[in-house]
Design a protein around this motif. Structure first.
Motif, PDB file in Angstrom:
ATOM      1  N   PHE A  46       0.862  -1.170   0.000  1.00  0.00           N
ATOM      2  CA  PHE A  46       0.000   0.000   0.000  1.00  0.00           C
ATOM      3  C   PHE A  46       0.901   1.224   0.000  1.00  0.00           C
ATOM      4  N   HIS A  47       0.932   1.891  -1.131  1.00  0.00           N
ATOM      5  CA  HIS A  47       1.944   2.892  -1.448  1.00  0.00           C
ATOM      6  C   HIS A  47       1.295   4.239  -1.767  1.00  0.00           C
ATOM      7  N   ALA A  48       1.932   5.306  -1.326  1.00  0.00           N
ATOM      8  CA  ALA A  48       1.519   6.663  -1.699  1.00  0.00           C
ATOM      9  C   ALA A  48       2.750   7.391  -2.229  1.00  0.00           C
ATOM     10  N   ASP A  49       2.591   8.068  -3.351  1.00  0.00           N
ATOM     11  CA  ASP A  49       3.728   8.769  -3.960  1.00  0.00           C
ATOM     12  C   ASP A  49       4.314   9.841  -3.048  1.00  0.00           C
ATOM     13  N   CYS A  54       7.379   5.085   1.921  1.00  0.00           N
ATOM     14  CA  CYS A  54       7.060   4.269   0.740  1.00  0.00           C
ATOM     15  C   CYS A  54       8.190   4.334  -0.282  1.00  0.00           C
ATOM     16  N   ARG A  55       8.764   5.512  -0.453  1.00  0.00           N
ATOM     17  CA  ARG A  55       9.877   5.640  -1.400  1.00  0.00           C
ATOM     18  C   ARG A  55      11.085   4.849  -0.917  1.00  0.00           C
ATOM     19  N   ALA A  56      11.325   4.837   0.384  1.00  0.00           N
ATOM     20  CA  ALA A  56      12.423   4.028   0.931  1.00  0.00           C
ATOM     21  C   ALA A  56      12.134   2.537   0.727  1.00  0.00           C
ATOM     22  N   GLY A  69      15.242 -16.984  -5.110  1.00  0.00           N
ATOM     23  CA  GLY A  69      14.499 -17.596  -4.022  1.00  0.00           C
ATOM     24  C   GLY A  69      13.332 -16.766  -3.518  1.00  0.00           C
ATOM     25  N   LEU A  70      13.135 -15.584  -4.057  1.00  0.00           N
ATOM     26  CA  LEU A  70      11.980 -14.771  -3.669  1.00  0.00           C
ATOM     27  C   LEU A  70      10.958 -14.820  -4.803  1.00  0.00           C
ATOM     28  N   ASP A  71      10.376 -15.974  -4.991  1.00  0.00           N
ATOM     29  CA  ASP A  71       9.406 -16.200  -6.067  1.00  0.00           C
ATOM     30  C   ASP A  71       8.052 -15.678  -5.600  1.00  0.00           C
ATOM     31  N   LEU A  72       7.885 -14.363  -5.727  1.00  0.00           N
ATOM     32  CA  LEU A  72       6.737 -13.679  -5.167  1.00  0.00           C
ATOM     33  C   LEU A  72       6.425 -12.470  -6.039  1.00  0.00           C
ATOM     34  N   THR A  73       5.162 -12.128  -6.138  1.00  0.00           N
ATOM     35  CA  THR A  73       4.761 -10.916  -6.841  1.00  0.00           C
ATOM     36  C   THR A  73       4.344  -9.871  -5.817  1.00  0.00           C
ATOM     37  N   VAL A  74       4.896  -8.678  -5.952  1.00  0.00           N
ATOM     38  CA  VAL A  74       4.492  -7.547  -5.123  1.00  0.00           C
ATOM     39  C   VAL A  74       3.577  -6.681  -5.972  1.00  0.00           C
ATOM     40  N   MET A  75       2.351  -6.495  -5.496  1.00  0.00           N
ATOM     41  CA  MET A  75       1.403  -5.628  -6.189  1.00  0.00           C
ATOM     42  C   MET A  75       1.368  -4.292  -5.467  1.00  0.00           C
ATOM     43  N   VAL A  76       1.623  -3.241  -6.218  1.00  0.00           N
ATOM     44  CA  VAL A  76       1.646  -1.900  -5.645  1.00  0.00           C
ATOM     45  C   VAL A  76       0.230  -1.340  -5.703  1.00  0.00           C
ATOM     46  N   VAL A  77      -0.339  -1.097  -4.517  1.00  0.00           N
ATOM     47  CA  VAL A  77      -1.696  -0.595  -4.374  1.00  0.00           C
ATOM     48  C   VAL A  77      -1.630   0.902  -4.091  1.00  0.00           C
ATOM     49  N   ASN A  78      -2.341   1.697  -4.867  1.00  0.00           N
ATOM     50  CA  ASN A  78      -2.378   3.140  -4.634  1.00  0.00           C
ATOM     51  C   ASN A  78      -3.195   3.410  -3.370  1.00  0.00           C
ATOM     52  N   TYR A  79      -2.515   3.841  -2.322  1.00  0.00           N
ATOM     53  CA  TYR A  79      -3.150   4.047  -1.023  1.00  0.00           C
ATOM     54  C   TYR A  79      -4.261   5.094  -1.093  1.00  0.00           C
ATOM     55  N   ASP A  80      -4.084   6.084  -1.935  1.00  0.00           N
ATOM     56  CA  ASP A  80      -5.032   7.198  -1.979  1.00  0.00           C
ATOM     57  C   ASP A  80      -6.305   6.889  -2.768  1.00  0.00           C
ATOM     58  N   THR A  81      -6.257   5.951  -3.707  1.00  0.00           N
ATOM     59  CA  THR A  81      -7.420   5.730  -4.565  1.00  0.00           C
ATOM     60  C   THR A  81      -8.081   4.358  -4.408  1.00  0.00           C
ATOM     61  N   LYS A  86      -8.206  -1.426   0.594  1.00  0.00           N
ATOM     62  CA  LYS A  86      -7.759  -0.996   1.933  1.00  0.00           C
ATOM     63  C   LYS A  86      -8.742  -1.473   2.990  1.00  0.00           C
ATOM     64  N   LYS A  87     -10.016  -1.330   2.708  1.00  0.00           N
ATOM     65  CA  LYS A  87     -11.050  -1.754   3.659  1.00  0.00           C
ATOM     66  C   LYS A  87     -11.033  -3.273   3.823  1.00  0.00           C
ATOM     67  N   ARG A  88     -10.910  -3.985   2.709  1.00  0.00           N
ATOM     68  CA  ARG A  88     -10.911  -5.457   2.746  1.00  0.00           C
ATOM     69  C   ARG A  88      -9.807  -6.003   3.640  1.00  0.00           C
ATOM     70  N   PHE A  89      -8.616  -5.368   3.591  1.00  0.00           N
ATOM     71  CA  PHE A  89      -7.478  -5.850   4.381  1.00  0.00           C
ATOM     72  C   PHE A  89      -7.228  -5.011   5.637  1.00  0.00           C
ATOM     73  N   ASN A  90      -8.164  -4.119   5.939  1.00  0.00           N
ATOM     74  CA  ASN A  90      -8.084  -3.305   7.155  1.00  0.00           C
ATOM     75  C   ASN A  90      -6.742  -2.564   7.247  1.00  0.00           C
ATOM     76  N   VAL A  91      -6.368  -1.908   6.155  1.00  0.00           N
ATOM     77  CA  VAL A  91      -5.119  -1.148   6.102  1.00  0.00           C
ATOM     78  C   VAL A  91      -5.427   0.293   6.468  1.00  0.00           C
ATOM     79  N   ARG A  92      -4.720   0.794   7.471  1.00  0.00           N
ATOM     80  CA  ARG A  92      -4.979   2.141   7.971  1.00  0.00           C
ATOM     81  C   ARG A  92      -3.823   3.099   7.762  1.00  0.00           C
ATOM     82  N   ALA A  93      -2.745   2.607   7.149  1.00  0.00           N
ATOM     83  CA  ALA A  93      -1.583   3.476   6.919  1.00  0.00           C
ATOM     84  C   ALA A  93      -0.911   3.085   5.618  1.00  0.00           C
ATOM     85  N   GLN A  94      -0.435   4.105   4.912  1.00  0.00           N
ATOM     86  CA  GLN A  94       0.384   3.824   3.742  1.00  0.00           C
ATOM     87  C   GLN A  94       1.673   3.169   4.235  1.00  0.00           C
ATOM     88  N   SER A  95       2.467   2.700   3.337  1.00  0.00           N
ATOM     89  CA  SER A  95       3.713   1.975   3.626  1.00  0.00           C
ATOM     90  C   SER A  95       3.451   0.658   4.369  1.00  0.00           C
TER      91      SER A  95
END
Length: 126
Positions: A46-49, A54-56, A69-81, A86-95
């Motif tokens: 959950f990222h905000a420009d 988030c930039r770090a 060995g890190l066979d994983l996909t990271v999906m970048v979710v726009n925190y602001d839109t 965000k509600k589904r995963f109960n995310v309350r903070a960017q980063s």
């Protein structure tokens, strides 16, 4: 002849390492649903420009892309839109990272920029 074999073996080795590496993609509900249906490990970032943390984290993700060995996909979710996810995963903070395998959450990090902690969280779902 031997040099040619070594060269092709090296190319194949690099190609196989790249196929088992961290991938970074923009979030889409369809991509998440597909990953969850096939029980693939995925991390939601959950990222905000405007967010310095988030930039770090972006820099850490770029450094982890080269690790095998890190066979994983990271999906970048726009925190602001992306309010529904965000509600589904109960995310309350960017980063925030939410690490999933299938429907199960394996790890969650909020505001963490330590490469070792992020790597450990990602590996928990592998």
């Amino acid at each position: 002849m031997v040099l040619r074999r070594v060269f092709f073996a090296s190319v194949l080795l690099l190609a196989s390492a790249a196929s088992h590496a961290l991938e970074i993609k923009p979030f889409s509900a369809a991509l998440l649903a597909q990953a969850q249906a096939s029980n693939q490990p995925v991390a939601l970032h959950f990222h905000a420009d405007w967010c310095p943390t988030c930039r770090a984290q972006d820099k850490v993700l770029q450094s982890l892309k080269s690790e095998s060995g890190l066979d994983l996909t990271v999906m970048v979710v726009n925190y602001d839109t992306e309010k529904d996810i965000k509600k589904r995963f109960n995310v309350r903070a960017q980063s925030t990272f939410v690490v999933l395998r299938g429907q199960q959450e394996w790890a969650r990090l909020v505001g963490d920029t330590d490469p070792a902690a992020i790597r450990t969280a990602f590996k928990s779902a592998l």
